[in-house]
Write a protein that holds these residues in place. Structure first.
Motif, PDB file in Angstrom:
ATOM      1  N   GLU A  80     -62.021  25.564  52.315  1.00  0.00           N
ATOM      2  CA  GLU A  80     -60.934  25.011  52.771  1.00  0.00           C
ATOM      3  C   GLU A  80     -60.610  25.719  54.104  1.00  0.00           C
ATOM      4  OE1 GLU A  80     -57.783  27.640  50.253  1.00  0.00           O
ATOM      5  OE2 GLU A  80     -59.398  26.784  48.953  1.00  0.00           O
ATOM      6  N   SER A  81     -59.179  25.353  54.585  1.00  0.00           N
ATOM      7  CA  SER A  81     -58.665  25.657  55.727  1.00  0.00           C
ATOM      8  C   SER A  81     -58.336  26.900  55.752  1.00  0.00           C
ATOM      9  CB  SER A  81     -57.341  24.792  56.302  1.00  0.00           C
ATOM     10  OG  SER A  81     -56.408  24.165  55.147  1.00  0.00           O
ATOM     11  N   HIS A  98     -64.496  19.680  55.713  1.00  0.00           N
ATOM     12  CA  HIS A  98     -63.984  20.020  54.425  1.00  0.00           C
ATOM     13  C   HIS A  98     -64.536  18.806  53.196  1.00  0.00           C
ATOM     14  CE1 HIS A  98     -61.220  17.205  56.485  1.00  0.00           C
ATOM     15  NE2 HIS A  98     -61.051  16.970  55.160  1.00  0.00           N
ATOM     16  N   LEU A 151     -66.959  17.579  51.290  1.00  0.00           N
ATOM     17  CA  LEU A 151     -68.323  17.876  50.718  1.00  0.00           C
ATOM     18  C   LEU A 151     -69.360  16.315  50.691  1.00  0.00           C
ATOM     19  CD1 LEU A 151     -67.831  19.955  47.531  1.00  0.00           C
ATOM     20  CD2 LEU A 151     -69.200  20.470  49.379  1.00  0.00           C
ATOM     21  N   TYR A 174     -66.254  29.486  42.489  1.00  0.00           N
ATOM     22  CA  TYR A 174     -65.285  28.714  43.640  1.00  0.00           C
ATOM     23  C   TYR A 174     -66.095  27.371  44.250  1.00  0.00           C
ATOM     24  CZ  TYR A 174     -62.849  27.515  47.887  1.00  0.00           C
ATOM     25  OH  TYR A 174     -62.439  26.913  48.852  1.00  0.00           O
ATOM     26  N   HIS A 213     -65.573  24.816  41.621  1.00  0.00           N
ATOM     27  CA  HIS A 213     -64.260  24.351  41.715  1.00  0.00           C
ATOM     28  C   HIS A 213     -64.331  23.299  42.603  1.00  0.00           C
ATOM     29  CE1 HIS A 213     -60.150  24.229  42.042  1.00  0.00           C
ATOM     30  NE2 HIS A 213     -59.996  24.538  43.264  1.00  0.00           N
ATOM     31  N   LEU A 214     -64.784  23.590  43.706  1.00  0.00           N
ATOM     32  CA  LEU A 214     -64.824  22.927  45.087  1.00  0.00           C
ATOM     33  C   LEU A 214     -65.258  21.468  44.928  1.00  0.00           C
ATOM     34  CD1 LEU A 214     -63.663  23.280  47.935  1.00  0.00           C
ATOM     35  CD2 LEU A 214     -65.950  23.715  48.773  1.00  0.00           C
ATOM     36  N   ALA A 228     -63.512  19.593  42.406  1.00  0.00           N
ATOM     37  CA  ALA A 228     -62.251  18.823  43.288  1.00  0.00           C
ATOM     38  C   ALA A 228     -62.416  17.629  44.046  1.00  0.00           C
ATOM     39  CB  ALA A 228     -61.460  19.888  44.123  1.00  0.00           C
ATOM     40  N   SER A 246     -50.384  27.230  58.510  1.00  0.00           N
ATOM     41  CA  SER A 246     -51.704  26.445  58.690  1.00  0.00           C
ATOM     42  C   SER A 246     -51.042  24.987  58.229  1.00  0.00           C
ATOM     43  CB  SER A 246     -52.734  26.914  57.825  1.00  0.00           C
ATOM     44  OG  SER A 246     -52.408  26.493  56.550  1.00  0.00           O
ATOM     45  N   ASP A 271     -57.169  20.466  52.516  1.00  0.00           N
ATOM     46  CA  ASP A 271     -58.350  20.571  51.948  1.00  0.00           C
ATOM     47  C   ASP A 271     -58.514  19.836  50.626  1.00  0.00           C
ATOM     48  OD1 ASP A 271     -59.330  22.228  53.769  1.00  0.00           O
ATOM     49  OD2 ASP A 271     -57.980  23.896  52.965  1.00  0.00           O
ATOM     50  N   VAL A 272     -59.586  19.649  49.859  1.00  0.00           N
ATOM     51  CA  VAL A 272     -59.694  18.929  49.074  1.00  0.00           C
ATOM     52  C   VAL A 272     -59.292  19.666  47.886  1.00  0.00           C
ATOM     53  CG1 VAL A 272     -61.555  17.223  49.073  1.00  0.00           C
ATOM     54  CG2 VAL A 272     -62.016  19.640  49.010  1.00  0.00           C
ATOM     55  N   SER A 273     -59.427  21.058  47.823  1.00  0.00           N
ATOM     56  CA  SER A 273     -58.914  21.793  46.637  1.00  0.00           C
ATOM     57  C   SER A 273     -57.419  21.745  46.552  1.00  0.00           C
ATOM     58  CB  SER A 273     -59.341  23.287  46.701  1.00  0.00           C
ATOM     59  OG  SER A 273     -59.140  23.729  47.913  1.00  0.00           O
ATOM     60  N   VAL A 274     -56.655  21.822  47.743  1.00  0.00           N
ATOM     61  CA  VAL A 274     -55.220  22.032  47.820  1.00  0.00           C
ATOM     62  C   VAL A 274     -54.834  20.568  47.797  1.00  0.00           C
ATOM     63  CG1 VAL A 274     -53.377  22.700  49.485  1.00  0.00           C
ATOM     64  CG2 VAL A 274     -55.667  23.947  49.744  1.00  0.00           C
ATOM     65  N   ARG A 287     -55.541  18.275  45.691  1.00  0.00           N
ATOM     66  CA  ARG A 287     -55.318  18.076  44.430  1.00  0.00           C
ATOM     67  C   ARG A 287     -54.042  18.584  43.804  1.00  0.00           C
ATOM     68  NH1 ARG A 287     -57.743  14.300  41.978  1.00  0.00           N
ATOM     69  NH2 ARG A 287     -55.403  13.630  41.655  1.00  0.00           N
ATOM     70  N   LEU A 345     -71.571  11.649  47.147  1.00  0.00           N
ATOM     71  CA  LEU A 345     -72.450  12.714  46.682  1.00  0.00           C
ATOM     72  C   LEU A 345     -73.558  12.159  45.485  1.00  0.00           C
ATOM     73  CD1 LEU A 345     -70.265  15.827  46.279  1.00  0.00           C
ATOM     74  CD2 LEU A 345     -72.054  15.625  47.742  1.00  0.00           C
TER      75      LEU A 345
END
Lengths: 246, 286
Positions: free
Chosen positions: A41-42, A199, A201, A237, A240-241, A244, B156, B186-189, B191, B260
C-alpha cells in the motif's frame, strides 16, 4: 546471474525526532532479464526502494549491487547508462516547456551520444509514437503519449535495468493496456530487466515473474506469479492484499 | 418504486473554443434514487463534467444547458447563486478527484473540517471539534487528534482522500457525488473507504453518484451503472450485469484489463469506432 542485489537496505528521511524509517532491512535480488514486482500500500516504501537505487533518496544504509558494482553515495556516470527510471505521473515528469525533441535530445547529449538526430527518431519509433510527435510539447500530448515519451527518455541511454514506478496508475485502462503491451515488447526485444512498483496486483501479475509484498517498510514475502495466481500467499498480509484485489 | 432524489434531463455542457463549440457532455439524462449510481468512462468522456454540472460548478465561458436538473422537485437550473450555495455541501456534496488540490494547503485539517461543519450548522467550536474527530475516526484514520493538527502536505494521498470524504459527509448531505474518490488509494484501503461510504449511504438513505474509471470496482460497488463515451451515455445496465454488457466500448474496456485468474500474453487494445460518439445518449431515467 543477478543484475540487482539489494541486501539489508534501510532508507530513512529526516533526523532525530522526525526520523521516519521508510524501508527497513529490505533484501531481494533480481536476475538478468527478469521482471520483478514490488507491491504494497502507499507508504509501504516500495517507491522509496526504487528511489534509493537511483540515488534520489540520500539517506540509506545496507548494500545495493548493480551488475557486480557496489553502489556508494555518489553514482558514477556509467551507472545511469545501466539503470533508468520511469516515474508514476507523466504529467509531472516531463518539463512543460521542453518539446519532446528537447527532452530526448538533451538526455542523449548528456550521455555523450553522437548522431542525436537519428537516435531521437529511432527512440520515438521504438515507443510507437513516430516522427510527428517530435516537436510537440507535453500539453499537446495525452497521458498515454506522455508516458511513451517518458519511456523513450528512459531508454535513451540504452539501460539494462528499468525501474518502473507505477507506470500506468495515472492512465485509463484502455491506455494502460497499450503501455503494458509496449513495455512487454521492449523487454522482449532488448532483453531488459524490470523492477516494477505497483499497487495493482493484477498489473504485477500480468507483467512480472516474481514479486515482493511490502508492508510498513519491510518485505513480508517474496513469491512467484504462479503462487500469486493460485492465491497461495503464506503471509497473512499478502493474503489480505490478494483477497482485497480479486 | 423508490423515490427520486435527482432528475437530470438532457444535460449538455459546452465550451466555446477557437475551433468552435466543444460539447463535453451531450444530452445526458438519468435519475437518482436512494441508490448507488455509477458513472464510468475514460478520461475526457464527460463523467466528471456531469458531476460538476449538477452542482453548477462550471464557470463561464463553460455553458450548461438542461431541460431540468431537479433536486426533489426544485430545478437547480433556476436557483440563484445564493440559493445554490445552500444546496452545495449541505444537500449535495462532492468528493473531488485529487485531495492535493481540494484541501487548503495553509490551513490545518482540523480547522478545515470544523469550518465545513460550522458553515452548515450552528454547533459550538468544541462540539464541532468532537464531531470532526468522530468523523475522522469513521473514515478509519488512526491518531485522529494528530491529524486534526496537521497540514495537508503532511498527509499521504489516501489519508487526504479520507479527510475529504469526512469533510463532505459531516453536513449530512442527501446526495454525495464522489468523483474518483478511491483512485488515489490502495486496494486494501479502497475497500475500507468504500465500505464506509456504503454504510453511510445505507444508514442515512443518501443517494450516491460514484464516478470512476474502474469497471470492476463499479460493478462491485454500485447498483446501476451509466457508461459514458465522448460525452454520451452509451449504455445503462445493472451493476451486477456489467460483465454481460453488450456495447462494444464496454466490452473493449472490460477486455483490456489484466486479470489474475486469466493470464494472457498480450492485453487487448481498444479499437474505437467513430459511430459510438455519434449515436444519441441512452437515457438512465427510471
Amino acid at each position: 546471474m543477478s543484475i540487482l542485489d539489494v541486501s539489508d537496505l534501510n532508507v530513512w528521511f529526516g533526523k532525530h525526532r522526525d526520523r521516519v524509517d521508510a524501508v527497513k532491512g529490505a533484501t531481494f535480488s533480481v536476475a538478468k532479464g527478469e521482471s520483478f514486482g514490488l507491491v504494497g500500500e502507499s507508504g509501504s516504501g516500495k517507491s522509496t526502494i526504487l528511489r534509493a537505487i537511483t540515488g534520489l533518496a540520500p539517506d540509506w544504509s545496507g548494500s545495493i549491487v548493480v551488475e557486480g558494482q557496489q553502489l556508494t553515495k555518489k553514482r558514477p556516470k556509467a551507472f545511469f547508462k545501466t539503470v533508468q527510471m520511469v516515474f508514476q505521473d507523466p504529467y509531472a515528469s516531463l518539463h512543460p516547456r521542453h518539446s519532446v525533441d528537447q527532452v530526448l535530445g538533451e538526455t542523449l547529449h548528456l550521455h555523450g551520444f553522437k548522431e542525436i538526430d537519428s537516435r531521437v527518431v529511432k527512440l520515438l519509433d521504438d515507443v510507437g509514437l513516430g516522427q510527428k510527435f517530435r516537436f510537440r510539447y507535453p500539453h499537446q500530448l495525452s497521458g498515454g503519449q506522455r508516458q511513451r515519451v517518458a519511456i523513450a527518455r528512459a531508454l535513451a541511454p540504452e539501460p539494462d535495468l528499468l525501474l518502473l514506478d507505477e507506470p500506468t496508475s495515472a492512465l485509463d485502462v484502455s491506455v494502460q493496456a497499450e503501455i503494458l503491451n509496449l513495455l512487454a515488447d521492449l523487454r522482449r526485444d532488448r532483453g531488459l530487466t524490470y523492477v516494477m512498483v505497483s499497487h495493482d496486483l493484477s498489473v504485477v501479475g500480468h507483467m512480472c515473474d516474481r514479486l515482493a509484498v511490502m508492508k510498513d517498510g519491510e518485505i513480508v514475502e517474496i513469491l512467484d506469479v504462479a503462487a500469486l495466481r493460485a492465491m497461495k500467499a503464506t503471509h497473512p498480509y499478502s493474503k489480505h492484499l490478494l483477497e482485497a484485489s480479486v | 418504486m423508490m423515490s427520486t432524489l435527482l432528475d437530470v434531463q438532457n444535460l449538455w455542457v459546452k465550451f466555446p473554443t477557437r475551433n468552435g463549440v466543444f460539447d463535453a457532455v451531450r444530452g445526458v439524462s438519468f435519475t437518482l434514487g436512494r441508490e448507488r449510481l455509477g458513472i464510468v468512462g475514460e478520461s475526457g468522456s464527460g463523467k466528471s463534467m456531469t458531476g460538476r454540472a449538477i452542482l453548477r460548478l462550471i464557470r463561464p465561458p463553460g455553458i450548461v444547458e438542461a431541460d431540468q436538473i431537479s433536486l426533489e422537485g426544485v430545478d437547480l437550473m433556476n436557483l440563484s447563486e445564493k440559493d445554490m450555495r445552500a444546496v452545495r455541501g449541505q444537500r449535495i456534496s462532492m468528493v473531488m478527484q485529487d485531495p492535493k488540490f481540494s484541501l487548503n494547503p495553509v490551513m490545518t485539517i482540523g480547522d478545515q473540517i470544523i469550518e465545513a461543519y460550522r458553515l452548515h450548522s450552528s454547533a459550538s467550536k468544541s462540539e464541532a471539534y468532537n464531531k470532526s474527530l468522530e468523523m475522522l475516526e469513521a473514515v478509519s484514520i488512526r491518531d485522529a487528534e494528530r491529524v486534526m493538527r496537521a497540514y495537508p502536505h503532511e498527509m499521504s494521498g489516501g489519508m487526504g482522500q479520507r479527510i475529504m470524504i469526512a469533510m463532505m459527509l459531516i453536513p449530512n448531505p442527501e446526495i454525495l457525488i464522489a468523483d474518483e474518490p478511491t483512485s488515489a488509494l490502495d486496494v486494501s484501503v479502497q475497500r475500507q473507504v468504500l465500505d464506509i461510504m456504503d454504510k453511510l449511504v445505507k444508514e442515512r438513505g443518501m443517494g450516491l453518484i460514484f464516478i470512476s474509471h474502474d469497471l470492476n470496482l463499479v460493478a462491485d460497488f454500485c447498483d446501476r451503472v451509466l457508461i459514458m463515451y465522448a460525452g454520451r451515455v452509451v449504455e445503462v445496465c445493472d451493476a451486477n450485469k456489467l460483465h454481460e454488457a453488450k456495447h462494444p466500448y464496454t466490452r473493449g474496456l472490460l477486455n483490456s484489463l489484466p486479470r489474475l485468474d486469466a493470464p494472457r500474453d498480450r492485453l487487448e487494445v481498444l479499437e474505437r469506432d467513430p459511430e459510438w460518439s455519434e449515436a444519441p445518449s441512452v437515457s438512465g431515467r427510471i
